[in-house]
Design an enzyme around this catalytic site. Structure first.
Site, PDB file in Angstrom:
ATOM      1  N   ASP A   8      24.699   2.659  14.509  1.00 41.01           N
ATOM      2  CA  ASP A   8      24.745   2.664  15.976  1.00 41.01           C
ATOM      3  C   ASP A   8      25.981   3.468  16.400  1.00 41.01           C
ATOM      4  O   ASP A   8      26.681   4.048  15.559  1.00 41.01           O
ATOM      5  CB  ASP A   8      24.695   1.236  16.564  1.00 41.01           C
ATOM      6  CG  ASP A   8      25.994   0.463  16.399  1.00 41.01           C
ATOM      7  OD1 ASP A   8      26.943   0.977  15.759  1.00 41.01           O
ATOM      8  OD2 ASP A   8      26.070  -0.670  16.903  1.00 41.01           O
ATOM      9  N   CYS A  65      27.256  -0.356  11.485  1.00 43.39           N
ATOM     10  CA  CYS A  65      27.524  -0.580  12.905  1.00 43.39           C
ATOM     11  C   CYS A  65      29.014  -0.916  13.009  1.00 43.39           C
ATOM     12  O   CYS A  65      29.749  -0.733  12.035  1.00 43.39           O
ATOM     13  CB  CYS A  65      26.603  -1.651  13.500  1.00 43.39           C
ATOM     14  SG  CYS A  65      26.792  -3.303  12.834  1.00 43.39           S
ATOM     15  N   THR A  67      30.722  -3.728  13.137  1.00 46.86           N
ATOM     16  CA  THR A  67      31.132  -4.736  12.148  1.00 46.86           C
ATOM     17  C   THR A  67      30.313  -4.682  10.868  1.00 46.86           C
ATOM     18  O   THR A  67      30.712  -5.277   9.862  1.00 46.86           O
ATOM     19  CB  THR A  67      30.928  -6.146  12.738  1.00 46.86           C
ATOM     20  OG1 THR A  67      29.539  -6.271  13.085  1.00 46.86           O
ATOM     21  CG2 THR A  67      31.796  -6.384  13.960  1.00 46.86           C
ATOM     22  N   HIS A  98      24.149  -8.319  -9.569  1.00 43.92           N
ATOM     23  CA  HIS A  98      23.551  -9.657  -9.485  1.00 43.92           C
ATOM     24  C   HIS A  98      22.369  -9.727  -8.523  1.00 43.92           C
ATOM     25  O   HIS A  98      21.409 -10.447  -8.794  1.00 43.92           O
ATOM     26  CB  HIS A  98      24.592 -10.683  -9.025  1.00 43.92           C
ATOM     27  CG  HIS A  98      25.659 -10.949 -10.046  1.00 43.92           C
ATOM     28  ND1 HIS A  98      26.455 -12.067  -9.993  1.00 43.92           N
ATOM     29  CD2 HIS A  98      26.059 -10.243 -11.135  1.00 43.92           C
ATOM     30  CE1 HIS A  98      27.309 -12.041 -11.010  1.00 43.92           C
ATOM     31  NE2 HIS A  98      27.089 -10.937 -11.709  1.00 43.92           N
ATOM     32  N   HIS A 134      19.520 -13.491 -13.079  1.00 39.80           N
ATOM     33  CA  HIS A 134      19.548 -12.821 -11.770  1.00 39.80           C
ATOM     34  C   HIS A 134      18.140 -12.467 -11.316  1.00 39.80           C
ATOM     35  O   HIS A 134      17.815 -12.578 -10.132  1.00 39.80           O
ATOM     36  CB  HIS A 134      20.447 -11.588 -11.819  1.00 39.80           C
ATOM     37  CG  HIS A 134      21.881 -11.926 -12.091  1.00 39.80           C
ATOM     38  ND1 HIS A 134      22.557 -12.890 -11.369  1.00 39.80           N
ATOM     39  CD2 HIS A 134      22.751 -11.456 -13.015  1.00 39.80           C
ATOM     40  CE1 HIS A 134      23.787 -12.991 -11.832  1.00 39.80           C
ATOM     41  NE2 HIS A 134      23.923 -12.142 -12.841  1.00 39.80           N
TER      42      HIS A 134
END
Ligand code: RB5
Length: 149
Positions: A8, A65, A67, A98, A134
Protein backbone atom coordinates in the site's frame (compact mmCIF):
# COMPACT_ATOMS: atom_id res chain seq x y z
CA UNK A 1 11.45 -18.07 -8.86
CA UNK A 2 8.37 -16.11 -9.83
CA UNK A 3 7.57 -13.69 -7.01
CA UNK A 4 4.35 -11.70 -6.49
CA UNK A 5 4.88 -8.32 -4.85
CA UNK A 6 2.26 -5.93 -3.44
CA UNK A 7 2.09 -2.96 -1.11
CA UNK A 8 0.00 0.00 0.00
CA UNK A 9 1.03 3.66 0.08
CA UNK A 10 2.71 3.12 3.47
CA UNK A 11 5.31 0.84 1.91
CA UNK A 12 5.64 1.98 -1.70
CA UNK A 13 9.37 2.81 -1.36
CA UNK A 14 10.23 -0.56 0.20
CA UNK A 15 8.19 -2.39 -2.43
CA UNK A 16 10.34 -0.74 -5.09
CA UNK A 17 13.48 -1.77 -3.18
CA UNK A 18 12.20 -5.34 -2.83
CA UNK A 19 11.69 -5.45 -6.60
CA UNK A 20 15.29 -4.25 -7.13
CA UNK A 21 16.59 -6.98 -4.80
CA UNK A 22 14.50 -9.65 -6.52
CA UNK A 23 15.67 -8.59 -9.97
CA UNK A 24 19.31 -8.49 -8.84
CA UNK A 25 18.86 -12.11 -7.70
CA UNK A 26 17.36 -12.92 -11.13
CA UNK A 27 13.87 -13.66 -9.86
CA UNK A 28 10.86 -12.86 -12.03
CA UNK A 29 8.59 -10.23 -10.45
CA UNK A 30 4.84 -9.72 -10.80
CA UNK A 31 4.06 -6.31 -9.35
CA UNK A 32 0.47 -5.97 -8.09
CA UNK A 33 0.94 -2.33 -7.05
CA UNK A 34 0.43 0.15 -5.68
CA UNK A 35 2.45 2.30 -8.03
CA UNK A 36 2.77 5.59 -6.09
CA UNK A 37 2.19 7.08 -2.62
CA UNK A 38 -1.52 7.93 -3.11
CA UNK A 39 -3.60 6.49 -0.27
CA UNK A 40 -5.04 3.07 -1.11
CA UNK A 41 -6.51 0.09 0.74
CA UNK A 42 -3.93 -2.71 1.16
CA UNK A 43 -6.40 -5.60 0.56
CA UNK A 44 -6.88 -4.35 -3.02
CA UNK A 45 -3.25 -5.12 -3.89
CA UNK A 46 -2.37 -7.84 -1.38
CA UNK A 47 -5.31 -10.16 -2.05
CA UNK A 48 -4.61 -10.64 -5.80
CA UNK A 49 -0.89 -11.10 -5.07
CA UNK A 50 -1.58 -13.77 -2.44
CA UNK A 51 -4.17 -15.43 -4.67
CA UNK A 52 -1.61 -15.68 -7.49
CA UNK A 53 0.64 -17.65 -5.13
CA UNK A 54 -2.19 -19.89 -3.94
CA UNK A 55 -3.17 -20.53 -7.58
CA UNK A 56 0.41 -21.46 -8.53
CA UNK A 57 0.89 -18.51 -10.88
CA UNK A 58 3.73 -17.30 -8.66
CA UNK A 59 6.04 -19.36 -6.44
CA UNK A 60 5.90 -17.03 -3.46
CA UNK A 61 5.00 -13.47 -2.50
CA UNK A 62 6.26 -10.45 -0.61
CA UNK A 63 3.59 -8.05 0.68
CA UNK A 64 4.16 -4.79 2.48
CA UNK A 65 2.28 -2.04 4.28
CA UNK A 66 3.13 0.47 7.00
CA UNK A 67 3.27 -2.13 9.74
CA UNK A 68 3.04 -5.31 7.67
CA UNK A 69 0.07 -6.30 9.83
CA UNK A 70 -2.78 -5.47 7.44
CA UNK A 71 -0.88 -7.08 4.57
CA UNK A 72 -0.23 -10.27 6.56
CA UNK A 73 -3.82 -10.55 7.82
CA UNK A 74 -5.10 -10.14 4.27
CA UNK A 75 -2.71 -12.67 2.73
CA UNK A 76 -3.53 -15.24 5.41
CA UNK A 77 -7.23 -15.11 4.45
CA UNK A 78 -6.32 -16.88 1.19
CA UNK A 79 -6.53 -20.67 1.37
CA UNK A 80 -3.07 -22.18 0.98
CA UNK A 81 -1.21 -19.08 2.05
CA UNK A 82 1.13 -19.16 5.02
CA UNK A 83 2.12 -15.54 5.38
CA UNK A 84 4.72 -14.56 7.98
CA UNK A 85 5.12 -11.05 9.30
CA UNK A 86 8.84 -10.85 9.95
CA UNK A 87 11.03 -8.20 11.56
CA UNK A 88 14.22 -10.12 12.42
CA UNK A 89 16.61 -12.54 10.73
CA UNK A 90 15.93 -15.47 13.06
CA UNK A 91 12.22 -15.64 12.24
CA UNK A 92 12.94 -14.93 8.53
CA UNK A 93 14.93 -18.19 8.49
CA UNK A 94 12.81 -20.29 10.83
CA UNK A 95 9.50 -19.47 9.20
CA UNK A 96 10.82 -20.98 5.96
CA UNK A 97 12.34 -24.02 7.72
CA UNK A 98 9.39 -24.76 10.01
CA UNK A 99 6.27 -23.20 8.46
CA UNK A 100 7.18 -23.39 4.76
CA UNK A 101 6.00 -19.79 4.64
CA UNK A 102 5.02 -18.88 1.08
CA UNK A 103 4.36 -15.16 1.58
CA UNK A 104 6.56 -12.73 3.52
CA UNK A 105 4.99 -9.60 5.05
CA UNK A 106 7.08 -6.54 5.90
CA UNK A 107 6.34 -3.18 7.52
CA UNK A 108 8.08 -0.12 6.08
CA UNK A 109 7.33 1.98 9.17
CA UNK A 110 8.80 -0.70 11.43
CA UNK A 111 11.99 -1.81 9.71
CA UNK A 112 15.20 -0.06 8.78
CA UNK A 113 16.23 -0.52 5.18
CA UNK A 114 19.26 -2.74 5.84
CA UNK A 115 17.40 -5.22 8.04
CA UNK A 116 14.51 -5.27 5.53
CA UNK A 117 16.96 -6.20 2.76
CA UNK A 118 18.60 -8.91 4.86
CA UNK A 119 15.20 -10.35 5.83
CA UNK A 120 14.22 -10.56 2.14
CA UNK A 121 17.51 -12.26 1.18
CA UNK A 122 17.36 -14.69 4.12
CA UNK A 123 13.71 -15.62 3.57
CA UNK A 124 14.28 -16.24 -0.16
CA UNK A 125 17.45 -18.28 0.41
CA UNK A 126 16.16 -20.58 3.17
CA UNK A 127 14.52 -23.89 2.14
CA UNK A 128 11.77 -25.74 4.01
CA UNK A 129 13.37 -28.30 6.33
CA UNK A 130 11.11 -31.14 5.07
CA UNK A 131 11.08 -32.50 8.66
CA UNK A 132 8.09 -34.74 9.21
CA UNK A 133 7.04 -32.94 12.39
CA UNK A 134 6.77 -29.68 10.50
CA UNK A 135 4.94 -31.37 7.62
CA UNK A 136 2.41 -32.77 10.12
CA UNK A 137 1.78 -29.31 11.56
CA UNK A 138 1.30 -27.78 8.13
CA UNK A 139 -1.13 -30.59 7.27
CA UNK A 140 -3.09 -29.64 10.41
CA UNK A 141 -3.24 -26.04 9.23
CA UNK A 142 -4.57 -27.28 5.89
CA UNK A 143 -7.26 -29.35 7.62
CA UNK A 144 -8.34 -26.24 9.55
CA UNK A 145 -8.69 -24.43 6.21
CA UNK A 146 -10.94 -27.24 4.95
CA UNK A 147 -13.15 -27.00 8.06
CA UNK A 148 -13.43 -23.23 7.78
CA UNK A 149 -14.57 -23.21 4.14
C1 RB5 B 1 -1.89 2.78 6.24
O1 RB5 B 1 -1.96 4.03 6.85
C2 RB5 B 1 -1.63 1.71 7.29
O2 RB5 B 1 -2.74 1.50 8.05
C3 RB5 B 1 -1.21 0.43 6.61
O3 RB5 B 1 -0.08 0.66 5.83
C4 RB5 B 1 -0.86 -0.72 7.52
O4 RB5 B 1 0.04 -0.34 8.50
C5 RB5 B 1 -1.97 -1.50 8.04
O5 RB5 B 1 -1.80 -2.54 8.70
Amino acid sequence: MKVAVACDHGAYEYKEKVIEILKSLEHEVEDFGCYDKQSVDYPDMVYPAAKSVADGKNDCGIVLCGTGIGASITANKVKGIRCSLVSDLFTAKVTREHNDSNVLALGQRVLGESIMEEIVRTWLATPFSEDQRHKNRIEKIKSIEEKEE
